[in-house]
Design a protein around this motif. Sequence first.
Motif, PDB file in Angstrom:
ATOM      1  N   TYR A 180     -15.865   2.167  -8.021  1.00  0.00           N
ATOM      2  CA  TYR A 180     -14.730   1.416  -8.570  1.00  0.00           C
ATOM      3  C   TYR A 180     -13.471   2.274  -8.584  1.00  0.00           C
ATOM      4  O   TYR A 180     -12.385   1.816  -8.180  1.00  0.00           O
ATOM      5  N   LEU A 181     -13.599   3.537  -9.046  1.00  0.00           N
ATOM      6  CA  LEU A 181     -12.429   4.405  -9.093  1.00  0.00           C
ATOM      7  C   LEU A 181     -11.892   4.683  -7.691  1.00  0.00           C
ATOM      8  O   LEU A 181     -10.675   4.702  -7.476  1.00  0.00           O
ATOM      9  N   LEU A 182     -12.779   4.908  -6.739  1.00  0.00           N
ATOM     10  CA  LEU A 182     -12.327   5.153  -5.373  1.00  0.00           C
ATOM     11  C   LEU A 182     -11.542   3.958  -4.830  1.00  0.00           C
ATOM     12  O   LEU A 182     -10.501   4.129  -4.182  1.00  0.00           O
ATOM     13  N   ARG A 183     -12.027   2.747  -5.081  1.00  0.00           N
ATOM     14  CA  ARG A 183     -11.300   1.551  -4.627  1.00  0.00           C
ATOM     15  C   ARG A 183      -9.947   1.447  -5.322  1.00  0.00           C
ATOM     16  O   ARG A 183      -8.937   1.099  -4.697  1.00  0.00           O
ATOM     17  N   THR A 184      -9.928   1.768  -6.624  1.00  0.00           N
ATOM     18  CA  THR A 184      -8.684   1.665  -7.380  1.00  0.00           C
ATOM     19  C   THR A 184      -7.671   2.698  -6.915  1.00  0.00           C
ATOM     20  O   THR A 184      -6.482   2.392  -6.721  1.00  0.00           O
ATOM     21  N   PHE A 185      -8.119   3.937  -6.712  1.00  0.00           N
ATOM     22  CA  PHE A 185      -7.206   4.987  -6.273  1.00  0.00           C
ATOM     23  C   PHE A 185      -6.695   4.722  -4.861  1.00  0.00           C
ATOM     24  O   PHE A 185      -5.590   5.139  -4.497  1.00  0.00           O
TER      25      PHE A 185
END
Length: 235
Positions: A180-185
Amino acid sequence: MLVWERPEPPDRPTPAPLSRERIVRAAIRLADADGLDAVSLRKVAAALDVGPMRLYGYLATKEELLDLMLDAAHAEIRPSGTGWREVLRSLAESTRQTAHRHEWLADLLGGRPQLGPNTLATSEAVLAGVGDADLETVVPAISAVNAYVTGAVRREIAERRAERASGLDKAQWQAAFGPYLLRTFATGRFPALAAMVHDGPHLDADRSFDAGLDFLLDGIEACLTRAETGPPTGS
């Protein structure tokens, strides 16, 4: 009279001997096992195999019992060292270690000043240990250290509780939420956060606590130095 000043009832060997110390030890065992929610006068009485009404000769309310438990925990907080920095570091580390042994302590730290004999002895040890350092700086410095420790241990205990409740340790939680964080960043909306996660230090709880404490103690040292040397003179 406060609970620490009131005399205890005469000892009754039957059906079971009782004292404030026995009551507090039983309450701490319950809290260590299952948290403060497991502590009530009825449950403590059951653990001691006595009727609940017997406890009221020794304390009047559950709040008094919590005060006694908090004071008993302070018997394990014994700051030591030479000079104000060693003493304040020892205070911080000893408080944190005690909270790790008794997680419920994190829920009781802070609030109004505690007046039990062990708590007063801890305060006396700290103030005596800082020696002749400027009190105008040392007194708020002690409060700052206590506030830092309270916040740090509450965060650490909350993490422990979250791990137990979710069944996920820190590494497992990161693995679950990493995508999720990778997609958000990848959206580019949070470049500073992305750089911190990618390039920043990833400290464990011990190193994070020590680093934050060092920052705080360095700031206190700068304040004490200014108090000793006076304000800088103009050119």
